[in-house]
Every structure is written in structure tokens, then in C-alpha cells.
Design a protein around this motif. Structure first.
Motif, PDB file in Angstrom:
ATOM      1  N   GLN A 106       3.040  10.005   3.840  1.00 18.68           N
ATOM      2  CA  GLN A 106       4.448   9.613   3.720  1.00 18.68           C
ATOM      3  C   GLN A 106       4.661   8.674   2.537  1.00 18.68           C
ATOM      4  O   GLN A 106       5.738   8.630   1.963  1.00 18.68           O
ATOM      5  CB  GLN A 106       4.929   8.956   5.016  1.00 18.68           C
ATOM      6  CG  GLN A 106       4.968   9.909   6.194  1.00 18.68           C
ATOM      7  CD  GLN A 106       5.861   9.394   7.310  1.00 18.68           C
ATOM      8  OE1 GLN A 106       7.056   9.195   7.138  1.00 18.68           O
ATOM      9  NE2 GLN A 106       5.268   9.166   8.475  1.00 18.68           N
ATOM     10  N   LEU A 107       3.637   7.894   2.184  1.00 16.40           N
ATOM     11  CA  LEU A 107       3.709   6.992   1.034  1.00 16.40           C
ATOM     12  C   LEU A 107       2.535   7.294   0.117  1.00 16.40           C
ATOM     13  O   LEU A 107       1.372   7.216   0.536  1.00 16.40           O
ATOM     14  CB  LEU A 107       3.679   5.532   1.495  1.00 16.40           C
ATOM     15  CG  LEU A 107       4.976   5.057   2.163  1.00 16.40           C
ATOM     16  CD1 LEU A 107       4.763   3.747   2.901  1.00 16.40           C
ATOM     17  CD2 LEU A 107       6.074   4.883   1.118  1.00 16.40           C
ATOM     18  N   PHE A 108       2.832   7.639  -1.128  1.00 17.27           N
ATOM     19  CA  PHE A 108       1.806   8.083  -2.073  1.00 17.27           C
ATOM     20  C   PHE A 108       2.311   7.785  -3.480  1.00 17.27           C
ATOM     21  O   PHE A 108       3.470   7.421  -3.681  1.00 17.27           O
ATOM     22  CB  PHE A 108       1.557   9.589  -1.905  1.00 17.27           C
ATOM     23  CG  PHE A 108       2.790  10.413  -2.126  1.00 17.27           C
ATOM     24  CD1 PHE A 108       3.729  10.567  -1.118  1.00 17.27           C
ATOM     25  CD2 PHE A 108       3.043  11.006  -3.355  1.00 17.27           C
ATOM     26  CE1 PHE A 108       4.892  11.302  -1.322  1.00 17.27           C
ATOM     27  CE2 PHE A 108       4.206  11.747  -3.570  1.00 17.27           C
ATOM     28  CZ  PHE A 108       5.129  11.892  -2.555  1.00 17.27           C
TER      29      PHE A 108
ATOM     30  N   CYS B 234       5.971   6.706  -3.935  1.00 11.97           N
ATOM     31  CA  CYS B 234       7.045   7.577  -3.467  1.00 11.97           C
ATOM     32  C   CYS B 234       6.977   7.683  -1.946  1.00 11.97           C
ATOM     33  O   CYS B 234       5.904   7.552  -1.353  1.00 11.97           O
ATOM     34  CB  CYS B 234       6.898   8.972  -4.066  1.00 11.97           C
ATOM     35  SG  CYS B 234       6.935   8.976  -5.873  1.00 11.97           S
ATOM     36  N   PHE B 235       8.140   7.928  -1.338  1.00 12.15           N
ATOM     37  CA  PHE B 235       8.238   8.132   0.110  1.00 12.15           C
ATOM     38  C   PHE B 235       8.796   9.505   0.384  1.00 12.15           C
ATOM     39  O   PHE B 235       9.781   9.914  -0.229  1.00 12.15           O
ATOM     40  CB  PHE B 235       9.169   7.082   0.727  1.00 12.15           C
ATOM     41  CG  PHE B 235       9.479   7.318   2.190  1.00 12.15           C
ATOM     42  CD1 PHE B 235       8.555   7.003   3.171  1.00 12.15           C
ATOM     43  CD2 PHE B 235      10.701   7.860   2.581  1.00 12.15           C
ATOM     44  CE1 PHE B 235       8.840   7.214   4.522  1.00 12.15           C
ATOM     45  CE2 PHE B 235      10.994   8.075   3.935  1.00 12.15           C
ATOM     46  CZ  PHE B 235      10.063   7.750   4.893  1.00 12.15           C
ATOM     47  N   ARG B 236       8.157  10.236   1.262  1.00 12.70           N
ATOM     48  CA  ARG B 236       8.750  11.465   1.787  1.00 12.70           C
ATOM     49  C   ARG B 236       8.491  11.505   3.283  1.00 12.70           C
ATOM     50  O   ARG B 236       7.349  11.370   3.722  1.00 12.70           O
ATOM     51  CB  ARG B 236       8.164  12.697   1.089  1.00 12.70           C
ATOM     52  CG  ARG B 236       8.545  12.702  -0.379  1.00 12.70           C
ATOM     53  CD  ARG B 236       8.220  13.993  -1.068  1.00 12.70           C
ATOM     54  NE  ARG B 236       8.455  13.856  -2.499  1.00 12.70           N
ATOM     55  CZ  ARG B 236       8.029  14.737  -3.413  1.00 12.70           C
ATOM     56  NH1 ARG B 236       7.374  15.806  -3.016  1.00 12.70           N
ATOM     57  NH2 ARG B 236       8.286  14.549  -4.693  1.00 12.70           N
ATOM     58  N   HIS B 237       9.573  11.664   4.040  1.00  9.81           N
ATOM     59  CA  HIS B 237       9.476  11.586   5.493  1.00  9.81           C
ATOM     60  C   HIS B 237       8.993  12.924   6.038  1.00  9.81           C
ATOM     61  O   HIS B 237       9.793  13.773   6.445  1.00  9.81           O
ATOM     62  CB  HIS B 237      10.849  11.208   6.077  1.00  9.81           C
ATOM     63  CG  HIS B 237      10.779  10.922   7.541  1.00  9.81           C
ATOM     64  ND1 HIS B 237      11.514  11.593   8.476  1.00  9.81           N
ATOM     65  CD2 HIS B 237      10.020  10.036   8.234  1.00  9.81           C
ATOM     66  CE1 HIS B 237      11.233  11.136   9.684  1.00  9.81           C
ATOM     67  NE2 HIS B 237      10.330  10.185   9.558  1.00  9.81           N
ATOM     68  N   GLU B 238       7.674  13.083   6.048  1.00 17.35           N
ATOM     69  CA  GLU B 238       7.086  14.307   6.605  1.00 17.35           C
ATOM     70  C   GLU B 238       5.747  13.952   7.245  1.00 17.35           C
ATOM     71  O   GLU B 238       4.689  14.263   6.716  1.00 17.35           O
ATOM     72  CB  GLU B 238       6.923  15.404   5.544  1.00 17.35           C
ATOM     73  CG  GLU B 238       6.418  14.929   4.193  1.00 17.35           C
ATOM     74  CD  GLU B 238       6.259  16.067   3.177  1.00 17.35           C
ATOM     75  OE1 GLU B 238       6.538  17.226   3.498  1.00 17.35           O
ATOM     76  OE2 GLU B 238       5.840  15.756   2.049  1.00 17.35           O
ATOM     77  N   PRO B 239       5.836  13.260   8.433  1.00 15.92           N
ATOM     78  CA  PRO B 239       4.613  12.825   9.128  1.00 15.92           C
ATOM     79  C   PRO B 239       3.668  14.000   9.331  1.00 15.92           C
ATOM     80  O   PRO B 239       4.098  15.078   9.731  1.00 15.92           O
ATOM     81  CB  PRO B 239       5.147  12.327  10.485  1.00 15.92           C
ATOM     82  CG  PRO B 239       6.591  12.013  10.259  1.00 15.92           C
ATOM     83  CD  PRO B 239       7.059  12.956   9.200  1.00 15.92           C
TER      84      PRO B 239
END
Lengths: 304, 304
Positions: A162-164, A149-154
Motif C-alpha cells: 500500500q505504501l511504496f 506513493c499510496f494505493r489502497h489495495e491491501p
């Protein structure tokens, strides 16, 4: 926004070679040791759900942009979504792109959105596949899924990447069916994390809805107890990390994807997700950086 | 551009529930059966390389955009690369995005490039990590890596997916070291595919370089025998599918990422990649859609 404790834990993980940093916050390569733990957790979760014979699906890290659009994710979490863009020109546009790149300027404005978005939650790609099969059988649908999964939260918090990966079970059916499923997995989730020797709490929770309207959505989600999280103190007792989540979507995704029960009603859905990276980080925190020295019971739970 | 044989094989895979189609060509969910084969292949490859004790790295599906820029990939294959873009606005921009979405219009023009690009080849994220450690030891570096990869080439050929996995071994060192490595793996690659009971050929090959200048680069790559492929007739004897590739990059990536040998020279690199989806598709083609009925020797090679 990262705390000193988060940065200190990150530095320990890097020093032990469990993760390898990149120039982008929240983007890491994994060592073989880290990976063996994460895959052991996924296998443990699947074994715990195997008795009900779920349909196993494994997703690539992207899903169709149409799935993102229909899901409602852009309404609730636009700040986290990622779309994949690509070059669509010929030789002249390529020459211009390279010239821009060589000048050290931003060459990405010419990239055009493809039909693929990064998957933000492992269950989303399942819904259109199940919907396409027509109305559900009387006992609904039960899936064992996994996705990057990608979530844009550096962030410098190693538990906020961000990638997990999420390993989920998903139930689609009547309200009664999906609520019974969530209750069953609330108990299983506790038992699984307990078997790993990691202390935890379970509490009602809300998603990080975007903007001003988001505050009301979050309050509403809590009031209705739609989301529970299993929380582990990885770098903080006051702000523990959600390692599992137990979500009842009511008929929201049923409406969005046209999921129907056997009698033609809009289906309800629920999902229970295990964060493979976060549980790995919890294990490393509580049992140390060398899995060979972990308690036998934990090693057996993960690797048989 | 897909052939009738490719589309027919795709339909068989879908009918047997091994892959699940989406609205985007070349984007599929995998069944548990498909996944077990793919993971069995990865484990088989890793076992074959274990004697030399490679450093194991597992990558998330994205790498830094800087790595993409430095690698030269945009020069050679701009048409295949994918960049990840995200929303960067506040409440007003969000309202505008949703209004555009509700009108059924293109809402993606406001997405801004993040620092992450989709990984196009599993070895790329390794080079900056190794480079950051400083000059190599005298015996160079040897890695066992795996990643999801993205290539923007929508197709109905099930062996040409937009999202797929590469399992690679990577050698970084002197020209002699990396050429010896490639020769060793050319033999290992043959032995691995032979042990899976799949007929194959090995031939010199070239990458799909972009545009007019690309034709010369491709010819040059062939003339110098920089790339070999292990080819399997999955849907065509005349146009077999590359299931493994054996690549000598000379010092191109060494220059790009600042990789240095022990004596300070620019390092040479080579990688050998196994396409997990393609080898899975080859096995299903040659042994049938039910792995339980496959020859014992093949099952043992994959699952012990």
C-alpha cells in the motif's frame, strides 16, 4: 486474491528479517539491508539519466488535494486514492472522540479532509510546479523525481504494497520530444535491469481503471500502446510483476495542469517509473537473501 | 501566526529554488540540493550511532491505525494526527463522487478511514514490531529508524512543515538503560550540530499537548525533565527552532505496546530525534544557500 507463491515469498522475506509485517496487509517496515538495495536502485536510475541533466525534485509523500482532483485520478482510479483527514474540534469534541475510542468504537467519522492527499504516482506533484513557471522553453522540461506513493489495495503479495516508492524521470514538451524520451528510456530500462542480472520481458500494458467504463479505457490504452511495462517473474511466470512502466499521457496532464510548450500549445507528457520495492524484491528473488553474496557485477551496479 | 522573519526566509528558500511551494501551507517539494543536505545529515547521525550496532529500520510514511490508537497520541495531540481515508463504493457511488467534484463541491465526506494513519513520530511504528518478538534480551533493544512524519499544523514557517522527516535512535529497556542512552545522545547531539558549525542551545522542553488538560501535562513534562530540545535560532533568537529532541517516555509506551524487559517488567523507552528538514534549514541559514561554498569541515561532516 493472493497466490500461495506470493504468500510463501512474503513469509521468506519476513523470516529473513528483510521486511517486518504489521497488522495491515501491504504495510511493512524495511530492514537496513532492504533499504540499501532500494536506495542503490534509485541511485543507479539517476546515474543513467544524469547525462541530460534533469532537474532533480524530491517530494514528500503527500500532494495537494487540488492536484489529485485536477489530475483525473479520481475519475480513473477512485478505489486507489487516499486523502488525509484530521481532527478539527475543540475540548468537547476531543472528549467525545476519546470516549468513542475507549468504547472500542469507530472514532474516525469526525475526521475532516485536510488539503493534502497521498501521492498515488511520483510524477503528479511535479506538474503544477512546472506549470506555474509559465510556457516551457523550446527544449521542454526533464525531471528526475522520487516519492512515496499510496494505493489502497491491501494484499499479501509483497510486490503489492500500500505504501511504496517510485523513482521516475518525467518529460514535458512536444509529442515528438516526449515520445523520443520514452523510447530512450525503454532502452535504458532494459539495460538497467539487465545490469542487475534479472530476467525480464517488456510488453504493452494498461492501468487498473475502475468500474464498467474502465474496461473501455483499458482497451483503448492498449490499442494505442500508451503504456509499456517491464515485467519480472517474481512469484509467477504466468503473472509477472511490473517493475518499471513507460507511460505516454498524450496531452491529458498538459490539459489538466495547464502545461504549455514554447509556442503556446498544450504540452504532452511522459514518465518512466522504477518501482524501488518491486525491483528490490526481484533482486532478492534471483540472487538470494544475502546481498553480500550477490554477483560482483550486480553489487557494483548498485553500490559502485 | 507566522512571523515576518519566517516568511522572509521562506521566500529566500523559494527564490533560490531549494524548496518549491504548493497551494497548501507547509507542503513543499525539495530540490536535489536540499535533499543532498538532508540525506547527509541522516548519514552523519547514523555514523555517530553505529558503534553500538543498532538495528536499522526504515518505515513507510504510514503506520497502522491501531498503533496510533494504542500510542496515546490521540489523547495528547488529536489536532496533529492524520488518518488516511479512501473510496469504498461501486459504480453508482463513483458517479455521485464525480458529479460532486464537477460541481466544485466537497466530495470527501464519502471517504472511509483505512487501516492506515500517517506516522506522527518516527519511533512509533517500531514499538509493536519489537513487542511482537516477546520479552527483550537483558541488554534491551536499540534501533536506528527513519520516517516521513505528518503533523497537521499549516504554517508559513519553513521550519514547520506538515510533512517532514525524523531520523531517530530508539532505546527500549530498563529505566537505567534508557536514561543512560538519552544522556549519551544529549552529548552526541551537541557534538553533531557543533561539527556542522551551527550555534545552538539545549533546554528542557514540552510537547504541544492539546486543550485545557494539555497545559497540566506540559507543565508536568517540564517539571520531570522528560524532554530536552536542541534549539537553533533559524529565524529568531527569541523563539529558536527545535532541531533535535531527546525524550524519555518512562513506561508509557511500554504499557501501551506491551514491551517487556527480560525479567518481565514493563519496559521504559527513550528516543532521540533529528529533524532532517530543520537541520537542513539551519545549515542553509548559517552557511548560505550554496553548499559548494560551505566550510570544508561542514562539507566533510555531511558528505565525507
Amino acid at each position: 486474491m493472493s497466490t500461495e507463491a506470493q504468500i510463501a515469498y512474503r513469509n521468506e522475506l519476513l523470516a529473513h528479517g528483510l521486511l517486518h509485517a504489521t497488522d495491515v496487509d501491504g504495510l511493512y517496515a524495511r530492514s537496513g539491508v532492504f533499504e540499501d538495495i532500494a536506495l542503490g536502485i534509485a541511485a543507479l536510475v539517476s546515474r543513467n539519466g544524469a547525462a541530460e541533466k534533469p532537474e532533480v525534485m524530491r517530494f514528500p509523500p503527500g500532494m495537494t488535494r487540488g492536484t489529485l482532483e485536477r489530475s483525473g485520478y479520481l475519475r480513473s482510479f477512485p478505489q486507489l486514492a487516499g486523502t488525509i483527514h484530521a481532527f478539527a474540534g475543540g475540548d468537547p469534541e476531543h472528549a467525545a472522540l476519546l470516549a468513542t475510542l475507549d468504547r472500542g468504537e469507530d472514532w474516525t467519522s469526525g475526521q475532516k479532509a485536510t488539503g493534502i492527499a497521498f501521492t498515488p504516482a511520483a510524477c503528479y506533484p511535479a506538474y503544477p510546479i512546472v506549470a506555474k513557471r509559465g510556457p516551457l522553453p523550446a527544449d521542454g522540461a526533464l525531471l528526475d523525481v522520487q516519492s512515496w506513493c499510496f494505493r489502497h489495495e491491501p494484499s499479501l503479495d509483497p510486490a503489492r504494497q500500500q505504501l511504496f516508492r517510485q523513482h521516475e524521470h518525467v518529460r514535458i514538451g512536444t509529442a515528438e520530444q516526449v515520445l523520443a524520451f520514452r523510447e530512450q528510456w525503454l532502452q535504458r530500462g532494459r539495460a538497467i535491469i539487465e545490469s542487475l542480472g534479472v530476467p525480464f520481458d517488456v510488453d504493452v500494458a494498461n492501468d487498473p481503471f475502475f468500474g464498467r467504463a474502465g474496461r473501455m479505457l483499458a482497451a483503448n490504452q492498449r490499442d494505442q500502446a500508451l503504456k509499456f511495462e517491464l515485467l519480472v517473474a517474481i512469484t509467477s511466470k504466468e503473472k509477472p510483476t511490473a517493475c518499471c512502466s513507460f507511460n505516454y499521457h498524450q496531452d491529458h496532464l498538459g490539459h489538466a495542469f495547464g502545461l504549455r510548450t514554447a509556442d503556446g500549445a498544450t504540452a504532452h507528457t511522459a514518465c518512466v517509473g522504477f518501482g524501488l520495492e518491486r525491483i528490490t524484491l526481484a533482486l532478492l528473488r534471483y540472487h538470494g537473501f544475502d546481498p553480500k553474496a550477490w554477483p560482483d557485477a550486480v553489487r557494483r551496479a548498485l553500490w559502485g
